[in-house]
Structure formats: structure tokens, C-alpha cells
Motif scaffolding. Structure first.
Motif, mmCIF file in Angstrom:
data_model
loop_
_atom_site.group_PDB
_atom_site.id
_atom_site.type_symbol
_atom_site.label_atom_id
_atom_site.label_comp_id
_atom_site.label_asym_id
_atom_site.label_seq_id
_atom_site.Cartn_x
_atom_site.Cartn_y
_atom_site.Cartn_z
ATOM 1 N N TRP A 208 40.326 47.282 21.677
ATOM 2 C CA TRP A 208 41.764 47.417 21.959
ATOM 3 C C TRP A 208 42.048 48.799 22.569
ATOM 4 N N SER A 209 41.232 49.133 23.589
ATOM 5 C CA SER A 209 41.342 50.484 24.150
ATOM 6 C C SER A 209 41.481 50.444 25.665
ATOM 7 N N LEU A 210 42.145 51.458 26.199
ATOM 8 C CA LEU A 210 42.344 51.559 27.648
ATOM 9 C C LEU A 210 41.020 51.745 28.398
ATOM 10 N N PRO A 211 40.104 52.651 27.941
ATOM 11 C CA PRO A 211 38.843 52.809 28.666
ATOM 12 C C PRO A 211 38.039 51.507 28.742
ATOM 13 N N ALA A 212 38.005 50.748 27.637
ATOM 14 C CA ALA A 212 37.224 49.505 27.652
ATOM 15 C C ALA A 212 37.902 48.459 28.537
ATOM 16 N N LEU A 213 39.239 48.451 28.542
ATOM 17 C CA LEU A 213 39.959 47.517 29.413
ATOM 18 C C LEU A 213 39.677 47.860 30.881
ATOM 19 N N ALA A 214 39.684 49.161 31.191
ATOM 20 C CA ALA A 214 39.420 49.591 32.573
ATOM 21 C C ALA A 214 38.003 49.202 32.991
ATOM 22 N N PHE A 215 37.046 49.333 32.077
ATOM 23 C CA PHE A 215 35.655 48.962 32.412
ATOM 24 C C PHE A 215 35.540 47.449 32.598
ATOM 25 N N ALA A 216 36.231 46.679 31.748
ATOM 26 C CA ALA A 216 36.203 45.215 31.901
ATOM 27 C C ALA A 216 36.798 44.828 33.257
ATOM 28 N N PHE A 217 37.871 45.518 33.652
ATOM 29 C CA PHE A 217 38.502 45.235 34.949
ATOM 30 C C PHE A 217 37.542 45.579 36.088
ATOM 31 N N PHE A 218 36.885 46.754 35.971
ATOM 32 C CA PHE A 218 35.920 47.143 37.010
ATOM 33 C C PHE A 218 34.822 46.086 37.114
ATOM 34 N N THR A 219 34.295 45.681 35.956
ATOM 35 C CA THR A 219 33.198 44.694 35.935
ATOM 36 C C THR A 219 33.649 43.386 36.590
ATOM 37 N N LEU A 220 34.868 42.964 36.264
ATOM 38 C CA LEU A 220 35.398 41.729 36.859
ATOM 39 C C LEU A 220 35.438 41.850 38.389
ATOM 40 N N CYS A 221 35.940 42.983 38.881
ATOM 41 C CA CYS A 221 36.040 43.180 40.339
ATOM 42 C C CYS A 221 34.654 43.254 40.971
ATOM 43 N N PHE A 222 33.783 44.112 40.399
ATOM 44 C CA PHE A 222 32.466 44.366 41.013
ATOM 45 C C PHE A 222 31.588 43.121 40.966
ATOM 46 N N LEU A 223 31.472 42.522 39.780
ATOM 47 C CA LEU A 223 30.576 41.372 39.645
ATOM 48 C C LEU A 223 31.212 40.094 40.182
ATOM 49 N N GLY A 224 32.542 40.011 40.122
ATOM 50 C CA GLY A 224 33.227 38.852 40.707
ATOM 51 C C GLY A 224 32.963 38.803 42.212
ATOM 52 N N LEU A 225 33.073 39.970 42.854
ATOM 53 C CA LEU A 225 32.811 40.033 44.306
ATOM 54 C C LEU A 225 31.331 39.748 44.595
ATOM 55 N N ARG A 226 30.455 40.297 43.732
ATOM 56 C CA ARG A 226 29.017 40.082 43.935
ATOM 57 C C ARG A 226 28.674 38.591 43.801
ATOM 58 N N ALA A 227 29.327 37.921 42.841
ATOM 59 C CA ALA A 227 29.098 36.477 42.677
ATOM 60 C C ALA A 227 29.534 35.727 43.939
ATOM 61 N N PHE A 228 30.654 36.137 44.503
ATOM 62 C CA PHE A 228 31.163 35.507 45.730
ATOM 63 C C PHE A 228 30.156 35.695 46.877
ATOM 64 N N HIS A 229 29.622 36.933 47.023
ATOM 65 C CA HIS A 229 28.651 37.194 48.093
ATOM 66 C C HIS A 229 27.340 36.425 47.857
ATOM 67 N N HIS A 230 26.913 36.341 46.588
ATOM 68 C CA HIS A 230 25.687 35.579 46.286
ATOM 69 C C HIS A 230 25.893 34.103 46.663
ATOM 70 N N HIS A 231 27.062 33.581 46.292
ATOM 71 C CA HIS A 231 27.359 32.165 46.554
ATOM 72 C C HIS A 231 27.307 31.889 48.065
ATOM 73 N N ARG A 232 27.925 32.791 48.817
ATOM 74 C CA ARG A 232 27.943 32.636 50.275
ATOM 75 C C ARG A 232 26.519 32.710 50.837
ATOM 76 N N PHE A 233 25.717 33.626 50.287
ATOM 77 C CA PHE A 233 24.312 33.784 50.696
ATOM 78 C C PHE A 233 23.557 32.470 50.467
ATOM 79 N N TYR A 234 23.728 31.872 49.283
ATOM 80 C CA TYR A 234 23.013 30.629 48.959
ATOM 81 C C TYR A 234 23.424 29.490 49.901
ATOM 82 N N LEU A 235 24.732 29.405 50.155
ATOM 83 C CA LEU A 235 25.209 28.319 51.020
ATOM 84 C C LEU A 235 24.645 28.453 52.434
ATOM 85 N N LYS A 236 24.439 29.709 52.856
ATOM 86 C CA LYS A 236 23.908 29.964 54.202
ATOM 87 C C LYS A 236 22.407 29.679 54.270
#
Ligand code: NDX
Length: 253
Positions: A208-236
Motif C-alpha cells: 500500500w505504498s507509492l513507490p511500489a505502485l510506481a514500480f508496478a506502473f513502470f512494469t506494466l508499461c515496460f513489459l506490456g509494450l515488450r509483450a506487444f513487440h514480441h507478439h508482433r515479432f511472432y506474427l511476422k
């Protein structure tokens, strides 16, 4: 010597993490390692195991050092247990994942940036939980702690299992890509990333902390985008890639 909580570095660190996450999405470029690295001859590289070990080490050592330097009663205050979960994740990533990985050589420039990131994030999470966090004695029975720790363990299990599936696609020394099958890869291309995102969301809930929330948000952005790029790579790359499979969220995206 006792250190007192300073709110301003906690706030500044959390905002920086959130801004880095937003910048990652805004620019939308894949981070240049693994599938999305340039040609190995173009820049200096290290073996994947050594690179992951060096890069992730500060995320384990820095918070652990804080715990040891200013120990709270072991297994007493919830903050100690929560920081222990953070250290457990990075113990695995530093000392187990790095030994087992069959990844391609890793660019030293990315390694250096990752090292700085892990140092900063390890310090932020460690500092907050060691010097700032105050939990009531009943926190262990609070629904946020119970559900958060459950999600953390669930996410870590999915992440480790999915990374295991990826590793089994290669023999030692091989660096080719194949279609991952089984586990949550049945539904998404970024199963390991989905696990890691669930894990840090659970951690944010449990602390229930701001630093952990910020890290979860960063992880969502960074790995969410990476998942999107991986998916596109596989489809290609793979004509027979399962059409039903999504990038990150089963049945949705
Ligand atoms: N490291 C987190 N940005 C990152 C290093 C890079 O732990 O300046 C974030 C982390 C850092 C990044 C870190 C933060 C942002 C930085 C960036 C560098 C620049 C960037 C600092 C710190 C930056 C701004 C400008 C915003 C400041 O050959 P290979 O390697 O592809 O092989 C792979 C293999 N594999 C396959 N094998 C056969 N067939 C297939 N189809 C395969 N698909 C994959 O499996 C690998 O050996 C292995 C896993 O590959 P992959 O690509 O699925 O995962 P990977 O990205 O390598 O992550 C490995 C694990 C995973 O469990 C993931 O959840 C976790 O680490 N992770 C990774 C990155 C960040 C993170 C967790 C987090 O944010 N929590």
C-alpha cells in the motif's frame, strides 16, 4: 546512526519511475536486447548470464543492505516481511535466472542502463520500507496484505514457470526462436511478463505504498509494450502462429 524518513526523495523517486513508464509507452520503441537487439557485431555484448547477474544485483544487494544496516525485528513488523519478498524476487532473478538463462549475448549499453535502474529502484523500495513505512500490527490480517501477497506469489509462479517454458525451447548454445507452447503461452505471447506484472501489482497492494505502485506502473508499461513487440515479432516470423493468442491479456489484448 539512525536515519529518519525524508518524504521528498520518496516522492521524487516514485514520480521518476512513473514518468519513465509513461515515456516508455509514449516513445513505443522496443528495448534493444533479446529479440529486439541490433546486430551483435555493432556494439559490445556480454554473455546473457553475466549481464543479468550484474544488472539485477543492485536490486537485491541495496535493499538487503538497508535491512541489515537498520534491522527491524525479523519476521516482526510487516515492512520487514514485505522487503523480504522484494529481496526474494531479486535473489531468484540475480542468482538463479542468470545461471539458467539461454539468452543471446546482451548489449553492455542496455546492461549499464538496467544496472542504474535497478540501483535506483532497489534504493527507493528499500528506503521506503526501512525508514518510512508504518503498518499497524493487524496488517497481516488486512485484506490488502493477504490478497497482495497472494497475487505476488501467484505472479511469481507464473513468471518462473513461463521463463522455464521459454528456456526449454532451446538447447544450450542455441539462440533461435520457436513458438512457445503450454501454460499461459496458450493464451498470450507475453506469459512471463503477465506473471511479473501481476506480481508487482500484488506487491503494490500488499505494501500500500507509492513507490511500489510506481514500480508496478513502470512494469506494466515496460513489459506490456515488450509483450506487444514480441507478439508482433511472432506474427511476422511464424506463419503458423496461433491466431487465437493475444499479446498480454488473455482473450482481450
Ligand atoms: N531488466 C526490468 N528506458 C530490464 C533491463 C533493460 O529486470 O533506459 C527492466 C529488468 C532496462 C529495463 C529493465 C528498464 C528500462 C531500461 C532498460 C534498458 C533501457 C531502458 C533502463 C531494468 C531505458 C527509459 C528510456 C524509459 C529510461 O535470446 P533472447 O534473449 O531473446 O532469449 C530469451 C528467451 N526467449 C526465447 N527463446 C526461444 N524461443 C522464443 N520464442 C523465445 N522468446 C524468448 O527467453 C530470453 O533468454 C528469455 C526471456 O526473454 P523475454 O524477452 O521473454 O524476457 P526478457 O525481457 O529478457 O526478461 C527476462 C525476465 C522476465 O521474467 C521478465 O518478466 C523480467 O526479466 N523483467 C524484464 C525486464 C524488466 C522487468 C522484468 C520489470 O520491469 N519488472
Amino acid at each position: 546512526m539512525s536515519v529518519h524518513c525524508q518524504q521528498s526523495p520518496v516522492l521524487a523517486g516514485s514520480i521518476t519511475l512513473a514518468v519513465l513508464g509513461a515515456m516508455t509507452l509514449y516513445f513505443g520503441e522496443p528495448s534493444g536486447y533479446g529479440k529486439h537487439a541490433g546486430s551483435p557485431t555493432m556494439a559490445a555484448h556480454l554473455p546473457a548470464g553475466a549481464a543479468w547477474f550484474l544488472q539485477e544485483l543492485p536490486s537485491f544487494v541495496v535493499p538487503l543492505g538497508m535491512l541489515v544496516w537498520q534491522p527491524r525485528a525479523l519476521f516482526g513488523p510487516p515492512a520487514t516481511v514485505l522487503l523480504g519478498l522484494f529481496c526474494a524476487h531479486y535473489f531468484h532473478r540475480t542468482f538463479v535466472y542468470s545461471v539458467l538463462t539461454r539468452g543471446r549475448p546482451f548489449p553492455t549499453v542496455v546492461l549499464f542502463k538496467g544496472f542504474v535502474f535497478c540501483m535506483g529502484n532497489g534504493f527507493l523500495q528499500g528506503y521506503y520500507l526501512t525508514y518510512c513505512a508504518e503498518y499497524p500490527a493487524e496488517w497481516y490480517t488486512d485484506i490488502r496484505f493477504i490478497l497482495g501477497v497472494f497475487l505476488f506469489i501467484l505472479g511469481m509462479g507464473i513468471n518462473i514457470h513461463s521463463d522455464y517454458i521459454l528456456r526449454q525451447l532451446r538447447k544450450p548454445g542455441e539462440v533461435t526462436y520457436k513458438i512457445p507452447q503450454g501454460g499461459l503461452f496458450t493464451y498470450v505471447s507475453g506469459a512471463n511478463f503477465l506473471g511479473e506484472i501481476i506480481e508487482w501489482m500484488g506487491y503494490a497492494l500488499a505494501t500500500w505504498s507509492l513507490p511500489a505502485l510506481a514500480f508496478a506502473f513502470f512494469t506494466l508499461c515496460f513489459l506490456g509494450l515488450r509483450a506487444f513487440h514480441h507478439h508482433r515479432f511472432y506474427l511476422k516470423i511464424f506463419e503458423d502462429y496461433p491466431k487465437f493468442r493475444k499479446a498480454l491479456i488473455p482473450f482481450v489484448f
